[in-house]
Design an enzyme around this catalytic site. Sequence first.
Site, short mmCIF file in Angstrom:
data_model
loop_
_atom_site.label_atom_id
_atom_site.label_comp_id
_atom_site.label_asym_id
_atom_site.label_seq_id
_atom_site.Cartn_x
_atom_site.Cartn_y
_atom_site.Cartn_z
N ARG A 249 -50.87 5.99 -4.09
CA ARG A 249 -49.76 6.89 -4.40
C ARG A 249 -50.16 7.96 -5.41
O ARG A 249 -49.66 9.09 -5.36
CB ARG A 249 -48.55 6.08 -4.91
CG ARG A 249 -47.85 5.34 -3.78
CD ARG A 249 -46.75 4.43 -4.26
NE ARG A 249 -45.95 3.94 -3.15
CZ ARG A 249 -45.05 2.97 -3.24
NH1 ARG A 249 -44.83 2.38 -4.40
NH2 ARG A 249 -44.37 2.59 -2.17
N GLY B 100 -39.49 1.57 2.95
CA GLY B 100 -38.09 1.68 3.34
C GLY B 100 -37.73 3.01 3.97
O GLY B 100 -36.98 3.07 4.95
N LYS C 176 -39.57 -10.77 12.18
CA LYS C 176 -38.20 -11.01 12.62
C LYS C 176 -37.54 -9.80 13.26
O LYS C 176 -37.66 -8.69 12.76
CB LYS C 176 -37.35 -11.48 11.43
CG LYS C 176 -37.77 -12.83 10.86
CD LYS C 176 -36.86 -13.26 9.73
CE LYS C 176 -37.23 -14.64 9.21
NZ LYS C 176 -36.30 -15.06 8.12
#
Length: 395
Positions: free
Chosen positions: A37, A376, A195
């Site tokens: 980053r 995200g 999942k």
Amino acid sequence: MTFKTLDDIGDVTGKAVLVREDLNVPMADGVVTDDTRLRATVATLNELSDKGAKVLVLAHFGRPKGQPSEEFSLKKLAGPLSQVLGRAVSFIDWEGDKEAVAALQAGDIAILENTRFFGGEEKNDPAVVERFASLGDFYVNDAFSAAHRAHASTEGLAHVLPAFAGRAMEAELTALEKALGKPEHPVAAVVGGAKVSTKLDVLKHLVGKVDHLIIGGGMANTFLAARGVAVGKSLCEHDLTATADEILDNADKVGCTVHLPYDVVVSKEFATNPPSLRTCNVHEVAADEMILDVGPTAVEALADVLKTCKTLVWNGPMGAFETEPFDTATVALARTAAALTKEGSLVSVAGGGDTVAALNHAGVGGDFSYVSTAGGAFLEWMEGKELPGVAALGA
């Protein structure tokens, strides 16, 4: 969407430019353990410094919950950022910030203290927005990874100061536009991971956007179960098989081909090179076995699918890649995608924490057209959601 970049900012000599970056890096014993980053800030910060701006870096670090603390101070990152940029970086606390900013010379770079030391940062409080804005003449958002949050430093500032996308943000938005905004068809998407429940919105959105949806990882087991396949002891969300059926039905209606594995690598135990390891047809999984990777025949067929495509979006591994030999399918397919990218026949965009780790594990992290380190924000983009920090730049 259209947005202004550093090409549009004009003369910034002696002007204070607030640059939102992502400095939320992992640290151990005061040392940065992954400077990815930090390296992403180089193009924007050095360009503005070279243009004579007073560069003020805005960022958060950790979760201080609106309270100043030494643990979450950005002071510790002035040194590491200076090393990466190859030029001096000072630190400015919120106490006496106006005087400290005024004392900066053209071309200086300084990190402002953690934006989350203000309780109103995450609430996008107008008073906090005004506090930040009072220090600068221009605002540059260079942190796509935080663009899914409507915070004072990621969204609010874009409405009160002339706003521009930094070079990292510009590169990310350009890549994402090529991947799903206005892609060249046929388009394939690889979606893996443990999942279905964590990527329901992604899958629902993608079936209407791509020509081929390749499902791997543990989530493939739920889709196999929805098709009546007995998956033994495999990780499987049996309560979501009806939802998986809906996704498959919708894909059929819009002409999206869903690819599920038809041969798999199974074992009775999840361990490195277990003695019970074998490859079989999906209809031959025993009750005491678990599916841990996609089989070689299916991988070969998926590689052939990629060879027919012009664009690829990738999120998530094909199997339990952290444990050998269940990394085989992920590595093989990633290398195929990388080779097609290098020869110029495929635009490949990948993102998500596990994805970056998997591509690096395969040795092809630098061979994709673009690899996003945003977690995200990348996932929400794949879900088709509007990202507040991006939308504000186009306002």
